[in-house]
Scaffold this active site. Structure first.
Site, PDB file in Angstrom:
ATOM      1  N   GLU A 123       0.818  -1.209   0.000  1.00 36.62           N
ATOM      2  CA  GLU A 123       0.000   0.000   0.000  1.00 36.62           C
ATOM      3  C   GLU A 123       0.865   1.278   0.000  1.00 36.62           C
ATOM      4  OE1 GLU A 123      -3.090   0.232  -0.810  1.00 36.62           O
ATOM      5  OE2 GLU A 123      -2.992   2.393  -0.447  1.00 36.62           O
ATOM      6  N   HIS A 168       3.701   1.777  -1.629  1.00 38.84           N
ATOM      7  CA  HIS A 168       4.039   2.090  -3.025  1.00 38.84           C
ATOM      8  C   HIS A 168       2.797   2.581  -3.775  1.00 38.84           C
ATOM      9  CE1 HIS A 168       7.000  -1.292  -2.197  1.00 38.84           C
ATOM     10  NE2 HIS A 168       7.806  -0.333  -2.583  1.00 38.84           N
TER      11      HIS A 168
END
Ligand code: PAF
Length: 283
Positions: free
Chosen positions: A40, A42
């Site tokens: 999450e 990234h």
């Protein structure tokens, strides 16, 4: 309507053809450099880039130059098809997953070295790290030539090193920082969290809590050294095996500080079992 899978390209020539096409149409290009194993944290960077760029390129490359021989290059999680599926569900326009030979062709002999902000902290235990990062990031920026690039604030020193490097080399790209995304107990999301055993994962959740108390103690007392010394003791008592550093530094230059006279950042690196965790927060 479901989004179509993102195209994956592997060579600089193909990347430049696509970028030229977009730029010819007047579009602003954003780059999100990653080493894959997307989580999450990234995906939040990819979404943030989608808000400010017309086209977002996500690079996926596990960069051997930033790992020492004894580090986890071979075990580093890799799952390109999962990553592509996450991006299809979320955001992004193109995956650039260059071949090793494209990034480091035979005879490769050039390195980018950043001083000052890259000295100390991570470099004390990982002296090879920022040379490897600066070299690969400058290559990615030159290959893609984006208008904007975004890096997570979780790797705070890395973000400051990249800012310094782009300024020093006059690279015409705006560097953005993306806020840290945390698990419910405060642990900063990281691809390396996958290495933690269930017991280690419980201990890992204490890092952010202990850092919060160090930051508030430092703010209240003004005693930076005493607050971090107490924090180191608390981390050991919580079950961390080693504290590589727990320090309050100038938020821009990362120079050491005697008192809270300027914007400051608390930065930490700890070890638990074979996993090394880093985190940081404003003070
Ligand atoms: O933060 C990372 O994932 C890497 O250090 C980066 C910036 C993609 C360079 O390999």
């Amino acid at each position: 309507m479901a989004r179509a899978p993102l195209n994956t390209i592997r060579t600089v020539a193909e990347l430049r053809r696509q970028i030229d096409f977009w730029r010819g149409a007047g579009q602003r290009i954003g780059l999100v450099p990653t080493m894959g194993a997307l989580h999450e944290g990234h995906l939040s960077l990819v979404r943030a880039m989608g808000d400010v760029a017309d086209k977002t390129v996500v690079s996926i490359f596990v960069n051997p130059a930033q790992f020492a021989p004894h580090e986890d290059f071979d075990e580093y999680p890799r799952n390109e098809s999962d990553d592509a599926e996450k991006l299809r569900e979320t955001a992004g326009d193109l995956i650039y997953a260059p071949l090793q030979t494209e990034m480091y062709p035979g005879g490769f002999a050039t390195g980018v070295s950043v001083g000052a902000v890259a000295d100390g902290l991570e470099s004390d235990t990982r002296p090879h790290f920022f040379g490897g990062v600066a070299t690969v990031v400058s290559k990615l920026l030159i290959q893609c030539w984006p208008d904007l690039a975004i890096f997570g604030e979780k790797d705070y020193q890395q973000l400051q090193v990249i800012r310094r490097m782009t300024r020093d080399l006059n690279l015409p790209v705006e560097i953005l920082g993306g806020a840290i995304v945390r698990e419910a107990d405060g642990l900063a999301m990281s691809s390396r969290n996958a290495y933690l055993s269930p017991e280690e994962r419980v201990v890992a959740g204490q890092l952010n809590k202990i850092m919060w108390s160090v930051a508030s103690r430092a703010r209240a007392s003004g005693d930076l050294e005493g607050s971090t010394a107490q924090g180191c003791a608390d981390l050991k008592a919580a079950g961390f095996d080693a504290v590589d550093y727990l320090e309050i530094r100038d938020a821009d230059s990362l120079a050491t500080l005697q008192r809270l006279s300027r914007e400051a950042r608390l930065l930490a690196a700890v070890k638990i079992g074979k996993t090394r965790l880093i985190d940081n927060m404003p003070v």
